[in-house]
Each structure stands twice: as C-alpha cells, then as structure tokens.
Motif scaffolding. Structure first.
Motif, PDB file in Angstrom:
ATOM      1  N   GLU A 567     101.571 -59.659  10.637  1.00  0.00           N
ATOM      2  CA  GLU A 567     100.916 -58.647   9.806  1.00  0.00           C
ATOM      3  C   GLU A 567      99.432 -58.954   9.598  1.00  0.00           C
ATOM      4  O   GLU A 567      98.879 -58.810   8.509  1.00  0.00           O
ATOM      5  N   LEU A 568      98.777 -59.382  10.708  1.00  0.00           N
ATOM      6  CA  LEU A 568      97.349 -59.677  10.642  1.00  0.00           C
ATOM      7  C   LEU A 568      96.496 -58.514  11.119  1.00  0.00           C
ATOM      8  O   LEU A 568      95.269 -58.587  11.054  1.00  0.00           O
ATOM      9  N   LEU A 569      97.138 -57.457  11.620  1.00  0.00           N
ATOM     10  CA  LEU A 569      96.393 -56.332  12.167  1.00  0.00           C
ATOM     11  C   LEU A 569      96.237 -55.244  11.113  1.00  0.00           C
ATOM     12  O   LEU A 569      97.180 -54.908  10.391  1.00  0.00           O
ATOM     13  N   GLU A 570      95.047 -54.700  11.051  1.00  0.00           N
ATOM     14  CA  GLU A 570      94.763 -53.629  10.109  1.00  0.00           C
ATOM     15  C   GLU A 570      94.492 -52.343  10.859  1.00  0.00           C
ATOM     16  O   GLU A 570      94.184 -52.338  12.044  1.00  0.00           O
ATOM     17  N   GLY A 571      94.575 -51.218  10.143  1.00  0.00           N
ATOM     18  CA  GLY A 571      94.294 -49.919  10.756  1.00  0.00           C
ATOM     19  C   GLY A 571      95.291 -48.874  10.315  1.00  0.00           C
ATOM     20  O   GLY A 571      96.436 -49.189   9.969  1.00  0.00           O
ATOM     21  N   ASP A 572      94.864 -47.635  10.310  1.00  0.00           N
ATOM     22  CA  ASP A 572      95.738 -46.541   9.893  1.00  0.00           C
ATOM     23  C   ASP A 572      95.778 -45.414  10.911  1.00  0.00           C
ATOM     24  O   ASP A 572      96.154 -44.290  10.595  1.00  0.00           O
ATOM     25  N   GLN A 573      95.346 -45.713  12.146  1.00  0.00           N
ATOM     26  CA  GLN A 573      95.389 -44.688  13.179  1.00  0.00           C
ATOM     27  C   GLN A 573      96.831 -44.249  13.418  1.00  0.00           C
ATOM     28  O   GLN A 573      97.724 -45.084  13.553  1.00  0.00           O
ATOM     29  N   ARG A 709      98.314 -49.826  18.300  1.00  0.00           N
ATOM     30  CA  ARG A 709      97.074 -49.412  17.640  1.00  0.00           C
ATOM     31  C   ARG A 709      95.931 -50.375  18.005  1.00  0.00           C
ATOM     32  O   ARG A 709      94.793 -49.949  18.237  1.00  0.00           O
ATOM     33  N   ALA A 710      96.245 -51.664  18.066  1.00  0.00           N
ATOM     34  CA  ALA A 710      95.234 -52.652  18.456  1.00  0.00           C
ATOM     35  C   ALA A 710      94.807 -52.456  19.910  1.00  0.00           C
ATOM     36  O   ALA A 710      93.626 -52.593  20.249  1.00  0.00           O
ATOM     37  N   TYR A 711      95.764 -52.107  20.785  1.00  0.00           N
ATOM     38  CA  TYR A 711      95.418 -51.838  22.175  1.00  0.00           C
ATOM     39  C   TYR A 711      94.457 -50.649  22.269  1.00  0.00           C
ATOM     40  O   TYR A 711      93.487 -50.661  23.046  1.00  0.00           O
ATOM     41  N   ALA A 712      94.731 -49.601  21.521  1.00  0.00           N
ATOM     42  CA  ALA A 712      93.857 -48.427  21.541  1.00  0.00           C
ATOM     43  C   ALA A 712      92.466 -48.775  21.038  1.00  0.00           C
ATOM     44  O   ALA A 712      91.453 -48.307  21.587  1.00  0.00           O
ATOM     45  N   ALA A 713      92.386 -49.608  20.002  1.00  0.00           N
ATOM     46  CA  ALA A 713      91.079 -50.022  19.491  1.00  0.00           C
ATOM     47  C   ALA A 713      90.307 -50.807  20.545  1.00  0.00           C
ATOM     48  O   ALA A 713      89.076 -50.673  20.670  1.00  0.00           O
ATOM     49  N   ALA A 714      91.000 -51.634  21.307  1.00  0.00           N
ATOM     50  CA  ALA A 714      90.341 -52.405  22.359  1.00  0.00           C
ATOM     51  C   ALA A 714      89.800 -51.487  23.445  1.00  0.00           C
ATOM     52  O   ALA A 714      88.690 -51.688  23.957  1.00  0.00           O
TER      53      ALA A 714
END
Length: 730
Positions: A567-573, A709-714
C-alpha cells in the motif's frame, strides 16, 4: 580512406598489406588523390630520426610497406637523452652469448633501470605538454610475445619489479593466474562451490587466507573423518575449534553463494579471515592485494555480462588459467598507476612517455612458414599436427619473407609508441639477430668509435665496460665491448646513450621490505605505538561514520507488485474492470497457469487463429512444464481474450507494446515493473494488466488497481500523453 601500411601487423587476421596496396592503387587510378601525413606529433626529434634511419632502408615496397619519413613537430630536451641502449648485464652462457642467459639477466636490468628513472630528476611531457617527473605510470614494457614454449616471459620482469616495490599492470599473460594469491582465491572459490572437494578445502585452509598448519588439519580430520564445511555450519564440540570455525565460514558462504553477488562472496571471505592485513605485509603485498581486488572486479564484469552462476565464474577462471590468459586490467595510457606490461599488438594505437623494449631474444621470423591464403581458391593453409599442406610448402620462401616483413613492421609499431624516451636492449660485445635487429644500425656505433664515447648528459658516472660479467671461457675482453656513454650510431644523426649496467642496483630480492622492518623495530619510547593507535582510532571513527552513512539508502527501489501489496502507491485514477465470458472457476488456476497465459499473450500474433495460439501455447508449456490440461485451458482463455473489444483495439493499433520493462521515479520511491500490454490510439495510451484469478476478491482488487494505475502513470511520464488503465480478467 586512411591507412598506414607501415603498421600492418595483423596478417594472421587477413589484414594483408598487399590488399591495402591494391585498393590504394585502384583508387589512385580512378582519380583519387594520394596524401602522405608526415608530421608526427608524438615523439621527440631524436626518436623520429632514429626511426627514419632504421626503417627507411628496409621498407622499400615490393611486398613491404613504402616508407614515408616522419617530420618533427616537438623539440628535443637538452638535459636528458631520448634514446638509450640498455646492455644485458650477464649475457654469457658457458662460453658464448646465449639467449637463455639474456632472458635470465635482462629483466633484472630493466627493473633496476626503472628504479633509477623514478628516482632520477628526468622529466617527460604530460598531455598538457608540461614537464613532470617520471613515475611508474609513464613507463611501458613492450613485448613481442608473452609466452615461448609454454613459458611465461613476463614472470621474471614482474618478480624484478616487485622486488623493488614498483607497481605494475599486466595486460594479458599467464603470470596473473600463477601468483600465490590468485591460486589461493581460486582454491577458496572451489571450496565454497564444492564443499565435498576435500583437496580444495584443504588447500584453502592451508593457504594464505586461513594459514593452518598441516598438523592441525590432519588432527581435525583424524577425529572427524573429513573436512566438510557443510557439517560445521551449526556449532558443535570439536577437537580443533579453530578449524571448525574456518569450516563454518566456508559453509555459510556456500549456503549463500547464489543469493548474493560473486564479488560480495569473495569480499566476505577476505573480511572474515582478515586476509587484508596478512597479505598487506607480504613482500609485494600491495600488488597482491591489488590482484585480489582485480578478481572481484572480474566477478562484477562477469555478472554484468549476464553470468549464470557462481560455478560458471569458477569455470571461467579455470578456463583462462588453462589458456594462459588473464583478464585485461582497465588501461588508460597515462591514467593507471604502475608500469604497463603489454605486447605490441595490445599497444597498437596507444602511446607512452617511456617505452622499454623487451623480449630481445624473439626471432625475426619463424623457421617454418606460418600460413598462406589462396584467394582464388578461398583457402587458408597452415600447419596442423605437424603436417604441412603441399601448397604451403611450395610457397614456403614467399611466406617466410612475408613473415619477416611483418616482424619488421611490428618493430616499427613498438618504437613509435614512445614519446620522450625509447630504451632498446643491446649486448655490449656483439650485435644480436632478432625482431629488433633493424634497430642495430641506429643504436650501435662504428667499430672505430665504440670505445670513445662522450660524457652522457645528466647521467651517472659511467665505467668503460657494458658487460658486468663474462664467462670464464669467453674469448672476448672488456675492450671488445661498446663503452658506456654518449655515442653517434652508424645510421642517423641522433645520439644514443649506452647505459652502464654497473651503476644499476642489480640482484634485488623479494624480501620483507622496509615497511616490515619498521614493524619489527623496537619502540622504546612508545611514541610510534601511540601514534599508530591514535591513527587506528581515527580510522575506526571514520569507518563507523561511513558505515552509518552508507546504511541509509539514498534511493529505495521496489517492484510495482511489492509496492502495491504494501500500500505504498497513491493515486485515484479510475481503473476499468473488464472480463471475458468464460468459466474461470472450474479450470486450472495458480501461478504456473498464470505464467503460461502471460507468456502466450506476449508471443502470439493478436490476429492469429486457433492453430497458431495452440502451437505457441504448447511451446511455452515446455519451458515451464505445464500440464496438457493447463495448455487446453490457456488456449480457451486466450481465444476469449482475443475476442474482447480491448484486445481487438490493441491488435488494430499501430503503436502496440507488450512486456515493457519500466522504471518510474516517484517521490521517495523508484518503481520497477513489466507492463503486460499497452497501445495508443487517438484518445491516448491504454495500459492493460492481465489477471487469471477465478474471481476478483475485494482484498486483491485494490492492489491490482494500484498496480495498473502505476503502470499508466509511468507511460504518461515517458510519453507525455495521457494513459488510462484497465484490468482484464482472462
């Protein structure tokens, strides 16, 4: 086209000078302009004059290069010589001058001369054209070959340098693997990899890392039957507890050898045994430590090149040792401390302030023809198992002539590496044949003047004999030798200083050294002991501070999967949840099934038919040992996935990426991961993450969404285009 036929020394690789000349003549015949570059910016004029005088008479075309004289650019020093003839001190065998005696005596003279150079006020020009005092890093020992009849020619030079405490860097050669510390390291690595190999374990315990006496090891084995590190990982009563502790170290290293870098295993061995301190006070201990660290550097380079295992590294070391090769040390012309030791072929393209030519007994050409290339028949002909092809025997005279011409060019390459000082091996009583015989006219004076030299500038006071000792049955006398001093040679307008070997400190032996003598001296006032203790305390404080600083990571890296689980990833996309209409409950599941589905989706054509999907699935299943039931279920799942609108959009996209490794920098965390599939269309990028779970339970949905969501941010950060995210349940 740029080329220097005078430096054509790779005929054994088919770099034939005749081919170069043919291409040149064809270009000139078609109207090309032939331009000679004659100005040499490297060497001082005295060296250039000697080179011109030596090689212009023998490079006259007709299969050999056509010589173009070098034109001066720099100026000569008025305070020191540029060309030195270094006589072999003890060149005589039982009666006459012999190659064996030369090979035994010349290395000591070279090392003694280097010792004199480093202590002398002589200077050389650095890259900024500023005069600096000669240091070991300015000197290169240039060899024609490193081995002859299986014997390492560099070893006597290395030993002579070490006896005088002169740092050196060996570029290739067998000496590296023959050294005690390298053999000890290889034995230790074998003992770690194969703890059942009692010979390697015994050699490691007996060697310099542990230094147990034979009596201790024999007593231990008598009471416990064998020397096996695995048996002593867990402490237990023992007759010789020190041996048990050493075996425990090897056992622990064996257990973790494939879970840490190879270099780290070797460094842990040195740290556990405190071998640094013991080896440092060896004769030439600093060089021995440098060689051990060179093994760790080799391990790092081996792993960086895609190493497979700890065992593979040991096999590589053994292979190099058997072939008489050593890993090349990183060589920068003047950036590495220590005398460089290399062959002419290794040195081609480099230059050095001081070049000392070595291996004076190497022949000018082999007695037998080496090889012949028949271009019309596309044949390479050479001796194999003592048998000579008929065509090679018929052309033996021509081949030997070409071999001789290439050796002459090899000598040219060797002497043109020097910038400020060129040192040539000579025998005071006679001129010798060999690969350097073309230099004889430019270093030997005439018979009429060889006994009447001028005083050599900025040199020690010389005697009148350039041979230290002659054999008892020798017919030559001191007046037959070239007297040490400043001479004008038979060819060229330069001057040559014939050195006097009597002024060199010959015969140095590897001993304890001054540092060890100081350690053994009595310290009645205790001043030295107190100063040493204070220095050690300061070192411990600096080390502790460095360790505290080093344990704080400057950058934390985690995989996207691990970060989402923690649970270290943030974001609400928002993340779209899509699924195929198949039964995911009553089919094979688990990690292997998921790996099979991912592997097939990464390899197939997204427009492929059922037969194509099945063929790829069968091939991928072999790699992970998947069952026929898993293969059948994977084919059904993948066909359903390919029919999904998202996958059809992906198949139609001109910008489709699969299995993309990504690194994404977020505040306080560096993320690493692999994207299953991403494609771009008019609306931007869409990142799809495959899931083969039977159902999307609430406790895994949040980590899955955070992951994609982290992949999309990258993707957004890398392409500067918006990226949406979707989970596809397959």
């Amino acid at each position: 086209v740029v080329g220097d036929p005078k430096q054509a020394i790779y005929r054994f690789r088919r770099a034939d000078i005749a081919l170069y000349e043919a291409v040149k003549q064809r270009l000139v015949g078609d109207g090309a302009t032939l331009l000679h570059l004659t100005t040499s910016f490297r060497a001082v004029p005295a060296i250039q004059t000697a080179i011109n005088a030596a090689f212009e008479p023998i490079m006259q075309g007709d299969g050999q290069a056509t010589y173009v004289p070098l034109v001066r650019h720099r100026t000569d020093s008025t305070t020191q010589p540029a060309v030195v003839a270094l006589p072999v001190p003890l060149p005589y065998g039982k009666r006459e001058v012999s190659n064996y005696a030369i090979e035994e005596s010349y290395p000591d003279a070279v090392a003694a001369y280097i010792e004199h150079l480093i202590a002398s006020p002589w200077t050389v020009a650095d890259r900024k054209n500023e005069r600096v005092k000669i240091a070991s890093k300015h000197i290169c020992l240039m060899f024609r070959r490193f081995q002859t009849f299986g014997r390492d020619l560099t070893r006597p030079y290395v030993k002579s340098l070490e006896a005088r405490g002169i740092a050196h860097v060996l570029v290739g050669g067998r000496s590296f693997h023959d050294r005690e510390e390298i053999e000890a390291a290889r034995n230790a690595l074998r003992a770690i990899e194969w703890p059942d190999d009692e010979f390697s374990v015994y050699a490691t315990l007996r060697g310099p890392f542990f230094s147990f006496h034979d009596e201790d090891l024999v007593t231990f084995r008598h009471h416990h039957d064998r020397l096996n590190p695995i048996s002593w990982i867990e402490p237990k009563p023992c007759e010789v507890p020190e041996v048990a502790a050493a075996l425990r170290i090897l056992g622990e290293l064996h257990r973790t050898r494939n879970r840490r870098p190879i270099a780290d295993t070797l460094m842990r061995l040195l740290a556990e045994t405190r071998a640094h301190a013991g080896i440092a006070i060896w004769p030439a201990g600093e060089q021995a430590l440098a060689n051990l660290f060179r093994v760790t550097d080799l391990a790092r380079r081996f792993e960086a090149g895609g190493a497979t295992s700890f065992r593979a590294f040991i096999d590589r070391l053994d292979f190099d040792a058997d072939r008489g090769r050593s890993p090349d040390a990183p060589v920068v012309e003047e950036g590495t401390e220590g005398v460089r030791i290399m062959t002419v072929h290794k040195a081609k393209g480099l230059e050095f302030p001081v070049v000392i030519l070595c291996d004076p007994t190497a022949p000018l050409a082999p007695s037998e023809p080496s090889h012949y290339v028949d271009t019309e028949r596309r044949l390479w002909l050479e001796r194999i198992a003592g048998c000579v092809p008929t065509e090679l025997r018929e052309r033996a005279e021509e081949v030997i002539r070409r071999d001789r011409e290439e050796e002459q060019r090899l000598a040219y390459v060797a002497v043109t590496r020097a910038r400020d000082l060129l040192v040539v091996p000579v025998v005071g009583d006679e001129e010798r044949e060999g690969w350097l015989e073309s230099l004889a006219p430019v270093v030997h004076p005439t018979v009429a003047t060889k006994r009447t030299p001028a005083p050599a500038p900025n040199c020690p006071h010389f005697g009148d004999d350039s041979v230290v000792v002659r054999s008892r049955d020798c017919e030559r006398m001191p007046h037959d030798s070239v007297a040490p001093g400043l001479h004008v040679p038979r060819a060229g307008k330069h001057q040559v200083v014939w050195w006097d070997p009597h002024v060199l400190k010959l015969g140095a032996e590897i001993g304890g050294g001054l540092r060890q003598q100081h350690l053994l001296e009595a310290d009645k006032t205790m001043e030295r002991a107190k100063a040493s203790e204070q220095a050690h305390t300061r070192w411990q404080e600096r080390r502790a501070a460095s360790l505290l600083k080093a344990i704080v990571p400057s950058l934390e890296t985690k995989s996207v999967t691990e970060a989402s689980r923690l649970e270290l990833l943030e974001g609400d996309q928002p993340v779209a949840i899509e699924q195929t209409s198949i039964d995911r409950v009553n089919r094979p599941n688990g990690r292997r099934f998921g790996s099979l589905v991912h592997a097939v989706l990464a390899a197939i054509d997204l427009r492929g038919d059922d037969d194509h999907v099945r063929a790829v699935a069968v091939n991928q299943a072999r790699l992970i040992d998947a069952s026929p039931e898993e293969v059948a279920a994977a084919v059904v799942a993948i066909r359903a996935a390919l029919a999904h609108p998202l996958m059809q959009r992906a198949a139609a996209s001109p910008m489709l990426r699969r299995e993309i490794p990504i690194v994404h920098d977020t505040p306080g965390l560096m993320l690493e991961g692999i994207i299953d599939l991403a494609f771009a269309d008019a609306d931007g990028w869409l990142v799809i993450d495959y899931k083969t779970d039977p159902e999307l339970l609430p406790e895994v949905r949040a980590p899955y969404e955070a992951q994609v969501r982290a992949y999309a941010a990258a993707i957004t950060a890398a392409t500067q285009r918006p990226a949406s995210a979707a989970l596809l349940l397959i």
